[in-house]
Write a protein that holds these residues in place. Structure first.
Motif, PDB file in Angstrom:
ATOM      1  N   ASN A  23       0.851  -1.184   0.000  1.00 19.30           N
ATOM      2  CA  ASN A  23       0.000   0.000   0.000  1.00 19.30           C
ATOM      3  C   ASN A  23       0.897   1.248   0.000  1.00 19.30           C
ATOM      4  O   ASN A  23       2.123   1.148   0.115  1.00 19.30           O
ATOM      5  CB  ASN A  23      -0.964  -0.012   1.194  1.00 19.30           C
ATOM      6  N   ARG A  55      -8.680  -3.020  -3.931  1.00 17.88           N
ATOM      7  CA  ARG A  55      -9.161  -2.306  -2.753  1.00 17.88           C
ATOM      8  C   ARG A  55      -9.516  -3.315  -1.660  1.00 17.88           C
ATOM      9  O   ARG A  55     -10.158  -4.318  -1.917  1.00 17.88           O
ATOM     10  CB  ARG A  55     -10.391  -1.490  -3.113  1.00 17.88           C
ATOM     11  N   GLU A  56      -9.062  -3.003  -0.458  1.00 17.86           N
ATOM     12  CA  GLU A  56      -9.430  -3.782   0.720  1.00 17.86           C
ATOM     13  C   GLU A  56      -9.891  -2.784   1.768  1.00 17.86           C
ATOM     14  O   GLU A  56      -9.067  -2.154   2.429  1.00 17.86           O
ATOM     15  CB  GLU A  56      -8.228  -4.592   1.208  1.00 17.86           C
ATOM     16  N   GLY A  57     -11.182  -2.596   1.871  1.00 18.92           N
ATOM     17  CA  GLY A  57     -11.734  -1.541   2.723  1.00 18.92           C
ATOM     18  C   GLY A  57     -11.401  -0.194   2.111  1.00 18.92           C
ATOM     19  O   GLY A  57     -11.709   0.070   0.964  1.00 18.92           O
ATOM     20  N   LYS A  58     -10.721   0.652   2.880  1.00 16.92           N
ATOM     21  CA  LYS A  58     -10.305   1.968   2.367  1.00 16.92           C
ATOM     22  C   LYS A  58      -8.880   1.958   1.829  1.00 16.92           C
ATOM     23  O   LYS A  58      -8.403   2.958   1.309  1.00 16.92           O
ATOM     24  CB  LYS A  58     -10.409   3.017   3.478  1.00 16.92           C
ATOM     25  N   THR A  59      -8.200   0.829   1.957  1.00 13.51           N
ATOM     26  CA  THR A  59      -6.797   0.739   1.576  1.00 13.51           C
ATOM     27  C   THR A  59      -6.657   0.165   0.170  1.00 13.51           C
ATOM     28  O   THR A  59      -7.335  -0.797  -0.183  1.00 13.51           O
ATOM     29  CB  THR A  59      -6.032  -0.149   2.569  1.00 13.51           C
TER      30      THR A  59
END
Length: 73
Positions: A23, A55-59
């Protein structure tokens, strides 16, 4: 594409992403850069489809999108 690859910072980012999915925060820490500078460089690389993200959640996690570029490096 060669103009984009002529920047040492972008080469470092591509090399790091060839090793692992990262990230923005992790890339910024490893390369000792600001998050905004890393985001700017990733945007350029993403526009040329050299990196991709998920995308994983907001990350957002970035990885290399084109293995041919890695072989060039």
């Amino acid at each position: 594409m060669f103009k984009v690859l002529s920047d040492p910072t972008r080469i470092k980012i591509l090399y790091l992403l060839s090793q692992e999915e990262c990230n923005v925060n992790h890339i910024a820490e490893v390369l000792e850069m600001s998050q905004s500078a890393v985001s700017h460089q990733l945007s350029m690389l993403r526009n040329l489809r050299l990196v991709k993200y998920r995308r994983e959640g907001k990350t957002l996690f970035y990885s290399c999108d084109d293995e041919h570029v890695i072989s060039l490096l």
